[in-house]
Design a protein around this motif. Structure first.
Motif, PDB file in Angstrom:
ATOM      1  N   PRO A  48       0.763  -1.293  -0.012  1.00 38.71           N
ATOM      2  CA  PRO A  48      -0.130  -0.089   0.126  1.00 38.71           C
ATOM      3  C   PRO A  48       0.757   1.421  -0.162  1.00 38.71           C
ATOM      4  CG  PRO A  48      -0.031  -1.113   2.265  1.00 38.71           C
ATOM      5  CD  PRO A  48       0.625  -1.938   1.471  1.00 38.71           C
ATOM      6  N   THR A  49       0.238   2.330  -0.306  1.00 36.93           N
ATOM      7  CA  THR A  49       0.895   3.784  -0.560  1.00 36.93           C
ATOM      8  C   THR A  49      -0.088   4.649   0.155  1.00 36.93           C
ATOM      9  OG1 THR A  49       1.880   2.999  -2.571  1.00 36.93           O
ATOM     10  CG2 THR A  49       1.727   5.438  -2.141  1.00 36.93           C
ATOM     11  N   TYR A  50       0.594   5.418   0.942  1.00 42.03           N
ATOM     12  CA  TYR A  50      -0.120   6.563   1.690  1.00 42.03           C
ATOM     13  C   TYR A  50       0.493   7.986   1.180  1.00 42.03           C
ATOM     14  CZ  TYR A  50      -2.049   9.393   5.405  1.00 42.03           C
ATOM     15  OH  TYR A  50      -2.915  10.158   6.168  1.00 42.03           O
ATOM     16  N   LEU A  51      -0.373   8.838   0.893  1.00 38.15           N
ATOM     17  CA  LEU A  51       0.318  10.406   0.547  1.00 38.15           C
ATOM     18  C   LEU A  51      -0.335  11.120   1.817  1.00 38.15           C
ATOM     19  CD1 LEU A  51      -0.775  10.353  -3.285  1.00 38.15           C
ATOM     20  CD2 LEU A  51       1.304   9.641  -1.808  1.00 38.15           C
ATOM     21  N   TRP A  52       0.479  12.190   2.165  1.00 41.82           N
ATOM     22  CA  TRP A  52      -0.312  12.990   3.361  1.00 41.82           C
ATOM     23  C   TRP A  52       0.568  14.395   2.997  1.00 41.82           C
ATOM     24  CZ3 TRP A  52       2.543  15.764   7.193  1.00 41.82           C
ATOM     25  CH2 TRP A  52       4.041  15.277   7.426  1.00 41.82           C
ATOM     26  N   GLY A  53      -0.182  15.565   3.424  1.00 37.18           N
ATOM     27  CA  GLY A  53       0.215  16.587   3.346  1.00 37.18           C
ATOM     28  C   GLY A  53      -0.796  17.862   3.533  1.00 37.18           C
ATOM     29  N   ALA A  54      -0.354  19.070   3.329  1.00 38.44           N
ATOM     30  CA  ALA A  54      -1.516  20.082   3.718  1.00 38.44           C
ATOM     31  C   ALA A  54      -2.570  20.300   2.320  1.00 38.44           C
ATOM     32  CB  ALA A  54      -0.843  21.440   3.895  1.00 38.44           C
ATOM     33  N   PRO A  55      -3.698  20.818   2.828  1.00 42.68           N
ATOM     34  CA  PRO A  55      -4.462  21.129   1.685  1.00 42.68           C
ATOM     35  C   PRO A  55      -3.677  21.765   0.662  1.00 42.68           C
ATOM     36  CG  PRO A  55      -5.460  21.770   3.721  1.00 42.68           C
ATOM     37  CD  PRO A  55      -4.103  21.317   3.913  1.00 42.68           C
ATOM     38  N   GLY A  56      -4.141  21.682  -0.537  1.00 42.08           N
ATOM     39  CA  GLY A  56      -3.279  22.211  -1.852  1.00 42.08           C
ATOM     40  C   GLY A  56      -2.198  21.455  -2.315  1.00 42.08           C
ATOM     41  N   SER A  57      -1.715  20.705  -1.644  1.00 45.99           N
ATOM     42  CA  SER A  57      -0.580  19.780  -2.134  1.00 45.99           C
ATOM     43  C   SER A  57      -0.902  18.830  -3.309  1.00 45.99           C
ATOM     44  CB  SER A  57       0.362  19.032  -0.718  1.00 45.99           C
ATOM     45  OG  SER A  57      -0.774  18.305  -0.232  1.00 45.99           O
ATOM     46  N   GLY A  58      -2.140  18.360  -3.485  1.00 41.03           N
ATOM     47  CA  GLY A  58      -2.418  17.768  -4.625  1.00 41.03           C
ATOM     48  C   GLY A  58      -2.586  16.420  -4.553  1.00 41.03           C
ATOM     49  N   LYS A  59      -3.052  15.933  -3.270  1.00 44.73           N
ATOM     50  CA  LYS A  59      -3.307  14.686  -2.763  1.00 44.73           C
ATOM     51  C   LYS A  59      -4.546  14.084  -3.506  1.00 44.73           C
ATOM     52  CE  LYS A  59      -4.220  15.730   1.559  1.00 44.73           C
ATOM     53  NZ  LYS A  59      -3.755  16.995   1.317  1.00 44.73           N
ATOM     54  N   SER A  60      -5.792  14.875  -3.484  1.00 51.27           N
ATOM     55  CA  SER A  60      -6.845  14.215  -4.441  1.00 51.27           C
ATOM     56  C   SER A  60      -6.711  14.384  -5.833  1.00 51.27           C
ATOM     57  CB  SER A  60      -7.947  15.447  -4.004  1.00 51.27           C
ATOM     58  OG  SER A  60      -8.465  15.194  -2.691  1.00 51.27           O
ATOM     59  N   HIS A  61      -5.958  15.383  -6.367  1.00 52.34           N
ATOM     60  CA  HIS A  61      -5.561  15.264  -7.672  1.00 52.34           C
ATOM     61  C   HIS A  61      -4.775  14.005  -8.117  1.00 52.34           C
ATOM     62  CE1 HIS A  61      -4.017  17.207 -11.566  1.00 52.34           C
ATOM     63  NE2 HIS A  61      -3.297  16.149 -11.199  1.00 52.34           N
ATOM     64  N   LEU A  62      -3.956  13.563  -7.322  1.00 49.20           N
ATOM     65  CA  LEU A  62      -3.436  12.162  -7.630  1.00 49.20           C
ATOM     66  C   LEU A  62      -4.075  11.152  -7.297  1.00 49.20           C
ATOM     67  CD1 LEU A  62       0.197  12.940  -5.953  1.00 49.20           C
ATOM     68  CD2 LEU A  62      -0.121  13.008  -8.441  1.00 49.20           C
ATOM     69  N   LEU A  63      -4.985  11.026  -6.450  1.00 52.03           N
ATOM     70  CA  LEU A  63      -5.679   9.850  -6.225  1.00 52.03           C
ATOM     71  C   LEU A  63      -6.844   9.615  -7.708  1.00 52.03           C
ATOM     72  CD1 LEU A  63      -4.595   9.567  -3.643  1.00 52.03           C
ATOM     73  CD2 LEU A  63      -6.883   8.890  -2.736  1.00 52.03           C
ATOM     74  N   LYS A  64      -7.118  10.964  -8.093  1.00 47.87           N
ATOM     75  CA  LYS A  64      -8.024  10.996  -8.908  1.00 47.87           C
ATOM     76  C   LYS A  64      -7.381  10.478 -10.430  1.00 47.87           C
ATOM     77  CE  LYS A  64     -11.433  14.287  -6.968  1.00 47.87           C
ATOM     78  NZ  LYS A  64     -12.121  15.756  -6.978  1.00 47.87           N
ATOM     79  N   ALA A  65      -6.203  11.107 -10.574  1.00 44.77           N
ATOM     80  CA  ALA A  65      -5.342  10.880 -11.704  1.00 44.77           C
ATOM     81  C   ALA A  65      -5.025   9.262 -11.918  1.00 44.77           C
ATOM     82  CB  ALA A  65      -4.219  11.641 -11.507  1.00 44.77           C
TER      83      ALA A  65
END
Length: 232
Positions: A48-65
């Motif tokens: 598994p892979t986990y991404l974390w960061g502040a709002p605006g860092s692109g987390k949702s963008h990457l998951l949707k991509a």
């Protein structure tokens, strides 16, 4: 020049190609490798892979991509975010499970995410599936049930950095160019000095401004931006 990261307001939708990595190159390359064209589920690492960061860092963008890239390859995925209140069963046909904004999950959503995680990594049949999750804090700090929190943190973990002002300007410039509109320096200065510098908020603002300029059949200027805001 690297492609730019755009969280929302995109005409074409989030993709790995239009994400500006900046300091997040390692995370981007990790995701590109996993969804690489022609990769087969049987040869993909199930860790598994986990991404974390502040709002605006692109987390949702990457998951949707990632979801978009897998679907383009004919694969299906399981998707869960705080807005999903249905409780779909784990589907053996899924190539991956994507869990967005896990720090906001309700008790019921945590139970569902745990069920999906276990079924993905230890399936009753077939090869293990990938779990890609994202949250605002490191795994150890997630306000989740212990069994889910520990599982989210045992694989690959990447911290995403928010873009600096130079990169945000580059994002705005390329998105404007992609839309075929001219964004003057003074308009960009106005946007960056008077509105939230969160990249997602800036993309929403540009999206609204583009649509307003098209309706008004006028070039994008500071007076037009002020008129749009006054009009609500």
């Amino acid at each position: 020049m690297k492609q730019l990261a755009l969280d929302i307001g995109l005409a074409t939708g989030p993709s790995l190609g239009n994400y500006f990595a900046g300091a997040n190159e390692a995370a981007l390359q990790h995701l590109r490798l996993w969804v690489g064209q022609g990769s087969q589920q049987a040869t993909r690492a199930p860790v598994p892979t986990y991404l974390w960061g502040a709002p605006g860092s692109g987390k949702s963008h990457l998951l949707k991509a990632v979801a978009s890239a897998l679907r383009e390859q004919g694969a299906s995925v399981g998707w869960l975010d705080p807005s999903v209140h249905a409780r779909p069963e784990f589907d053996e046909r899924w190539a991956a499970v994507l869990l967005d904004d896990v720090h906001l999950y309700s008790t019921a959503q945590q139970a569902l995410a745990f069920n999906w995680f276990v079924n993905a990594t230890s399936p009753g049949s077939g090869a293990p599936r990938w779990v890609l999750a994202a949250g605002s804090v490191p795994p150890a700090d997630l306000p989740l049930r212990d069994d889910l929190r520990t599982r989210l943190g045992w694989g690959h973990v990447f911290q995403l950095q928010v873009l600096d002002e130079t990169a945000r300007r580059a994002v705005l410039r390329q998105e404007a160019d992609a839309r075929g509109i001219f964004l003057a320096d003074e308009v960009m200065d106005y946007m960056l000095s008077r509105f939230s510098r969160d990249l997602g908020s800036l993309m929403q603002l540009l999206d609204r401004l583009d649509a307003y300029a098209l309706r008004a059949q006028r070039a994008i200027t500071i007076p037009l931006l002020k008129a749009m805001l006054e009009a609500g």
